[in-house]
Design an enzyme around this catalytic site. Structure first.
Site, PDB file in Angstrom:
ATOM      1  N   GLU A  35       0.931  -1.073   0.030  1.00  0.00           N
ATOM      2  CA  GLU A  35       0.050   0.019   0.134  1.00  0.00           C
ATOM      3  C   GLU A  35       0.969   1.173  -0.018  1.00  0.00           C
ATOM      4  OE1 GLU A  35      -2.408   2.857  -0.021  1.00  0.00           O
ATOM      5  OE2 GLU A  35      -3.141   0.873  -0.387  1.00  0.00           O
ATOM      6  N   ARG A  50     -16.106   3.526   7.260  1.00  0.00           N
ATOM      7  CA  ARG A  50     -15.094   2.770   6.675  1.00  0.00           C
ATOM      8  C   ARG A  50     -13.798   2.555   7.421  1.00  0.00           C
ATOM      9  NH1 ARG A  50     -16.490   3.357   1.109  1.00  0.00           N
ATOM     10  NH2 ARG A  50     -18.281   4.568   0.869  1.00  0.00           N
ATOM     11  N   ARG A  74     -20.318  13.419   0.910  1.00  0.00           N
ATOM     12  CA  ARG A  74     -20.478  12.586   2.116  1.00  0.00           C
ATOM     13  C   ARG A  74     -19.529  12.748   3.097  1.00  0.00           C
ATOM     14  NH1 ARG A  74     -20.269   7.435  -1.617  1.00  0.00           N
ATOM     15  NH2 ARG A  74     -20.725   6.431   0.353  1.00  0.00           N
ATOM     16  N   GLN A  76     -28.377   7.939   7.744  1.00  0.00           N
ATOM     17  CA  GLN A  76     -28.269   6.632   8.098  1.00  0.00           C
ATOM     18  C   GLN A  76     -27.755   6.876   9.719  1.00  0.00           C
ATOM     19  OE1 GLN A  76     -26.204   5.146   4.566  1.00  0.00           O
ATOM     20  NE2 GLN A  76     -27.286   3.385   5.213  1.00  0.00           N
TER      21      GLN A  76
END
Length: 459
Positions: free
Chosen positions: A37, A109, A192, A232
């Site tokens: 990564e 996330r 978002r 949500q």
């Protein structure tokens, strides 16, 4: 990496959610994994992510259930999706009882990545952070990449094959598809973010959003022609997130990190009758966590596997989805599961065959979900929501279909493996049954390109 042992030697490029899933799946099925990564730390911005049961039944097997237990607080407790127009009038109640019969997750996330990363380390995945990977190459015996550290060190890393999970802007894709893959602008973008729950609790104007969440979490969607907001809660109201799909008036760069001004959101919704009520919640987003990114339409690629069968695209690198499907991560986790299962069934001497089998099993299904996600978005945009009546065609409903969330990708792979092997070895088409035939025809889904019979090539 040292000399190649009996285990399949897997190289993974990109450690988002799908890359981590591939690392865990491959390692738990007995393969050796070295994952790279480019970021120094694994982090994620944006809002919450949902995983439906086609992904969670895979996750439940990890660590003999340990990962599922770590994620248990984030099991979805919502009983329905409530869909409203811009005045707040309830249009549709979409029942979630069947969808949530098996556990679904909804969580930040960053929390999902943390849990997956810790488990990957625990089971022996070798992870190199802060390392950029370039120059992928392959031959009939294996594949290699050049790993570049931030200190300037350059190292050639070789394995049996490479999983390319480096996202929608995949640099590895060029090694598989030399021609550039250009997405089409949709004309829309998405705000978002997560809401700061602590300040939200202290705002009397926002008290409505906490009603009933200790028993059943909230999932509300609000439509205005040209825009859509979803709000949500998860973990019984401990976390709130939202996103808004809107017209892209700024020609945004196609990156996740485009900064945004919260006042842009206010300007968008202040004309809605329900606007001030929604703003009472959204204004508690921390400005530095407020992002805006474009939504692009991507056609299904011609194929995901390289010419020698030693590189494979998965997740957004292979089939980017619109947020409408809520299946982006879940489809990527299916990719990881099918690939790792195929490797175990094929063995190290047939790695190239395993990659082609995984591609054949996943290609049509993932392409169908990809195209559905774009079509649902287009249908939403063209609807007059304030004139919408509940007895009209249920275009507002999300694509929560049994063939998507009810699928067991591992069982399907184990059942179909030998049939797909024969198709690959003989250079014939394989007709996957993990999507409805009627839908395949409606969407114009084709099978992945048939290549030269694999039995005519070296293993």
């Amino acid at each position: 990496m040292g000399s190649l042992g009996e285990e399949v030697q897997v190289i993974i490029v990109g450690l988002g959610i799908v890359g981590l899933a591939a690392a865990i799946e491959c390692r738990e099925k007995g393969h050796s994994v070295h994952a790279f990564e480019k970021s120094n730390i694994l982090k994620s911005i944006g809002d919450c992510i949902g995983l439906q049961s086609n992904a969670t039944r895979i996750i439940k097997r990890w660590g003999d259930g340990a990962v599922h237990e770590a994620l248990r607080p984030w099991i979805v407790s919502s009983k329905e999706i409530r869909i409203h127009n811009s005045s707040g009038r309830l249009i549709i109640r979409q029942d979630l009882s069947e969808v949530c019969e098996q556990p679904n997750y909804l969580l930040p996330r960053s929390e999902l990545i943390r849990v997956m990363y810790e488990h990957a380390l625990k089971i022996g995945v070798e992870i190199s952070l802060g390392v950029e990977v370039c120059e992928p190459s392959e031959d009939e015996e294996g594949a290699s990449v050049v790993a570049l550290t931030r200190d300037g060190e350059r190292q050639i890393v070789r394995g049996d094959f490479i999983i390319c999970s480096d996202g929608v802007h995949s640099k590895m894709r060029k090694a598989i598809m030399p021609q550039p893959v250009e997405p089409r602008p949709s004309g829309y973008a998405a705000f978002r973010a997560l809401v700061d729950t602590e300040t939200l609790k202290g705002d009397p104007e926002a008290s409505w959003v906490f009603e009933g969440v200790e028993e059943n979490d909230r999932f509300d969607v609000f439509f205005l022609s040209g825009a859509q907001i979803a709000l949500q809660s998860c973990n019984k109201g401990k976390v709130f997130s939202w996103f808004c799909i809107h017209q892209d008036t700024r020609n945004l760069l196609d990156v996740w990190t485009s900064p945004a001004d919260p006042n842009e959101m206010l300007d968008l919704i202040k004309v809605w009758p329900i606007g001030q009520r929604l703003w009472s919640v959204i204004r508690h987003t921390q400005p530095q966590k407020f992002i805006n990114y474009p939504l692009l339409n991507h056609k299904p690629l011609d194929h995901w596997v390289s010419s020698h069968g030693r590189l494979i695209l998965i997740g957004d690198a292979a089939h980017p989805l619109s947020p409408a499907a809520g299946q982006g991560a879940s489809q990527g986790i299916e990719d990881a599961n099918v690939l790792a299962t195929s490797l175990s069934l094929a063995g190290r001497q047939r790695v190239s065959l395993a990659l082609h089998v995984a591609e054949r099993i996943r290609y049509a299904r993932a392409s169908a979900v990809q195209l559905i996600s774009h079509r649902v978005n287009e249908g939403w945009r063209n609807q007059d929501w304030d004139a919408y009546e509940p007895n009209e065609q249920n275009i507002a409903s999300l694509p929560l279909e049994t063939w998507i969330y009810g699928h067991d990708s591992q069982a399907y792979t184990e059942q179909e493996f030998e049939m797909v092997v024969r198709a690959v070895q003989e250079g014939e088409e394989y007709h996957a049954t993990n999507l409805p035939d009627k839908l395949r025809v409606q969407l114009g889904i084709r099978n992945v390109d048939v290549k030269e019979p694999l039995q005519n090539k070296s293993p």
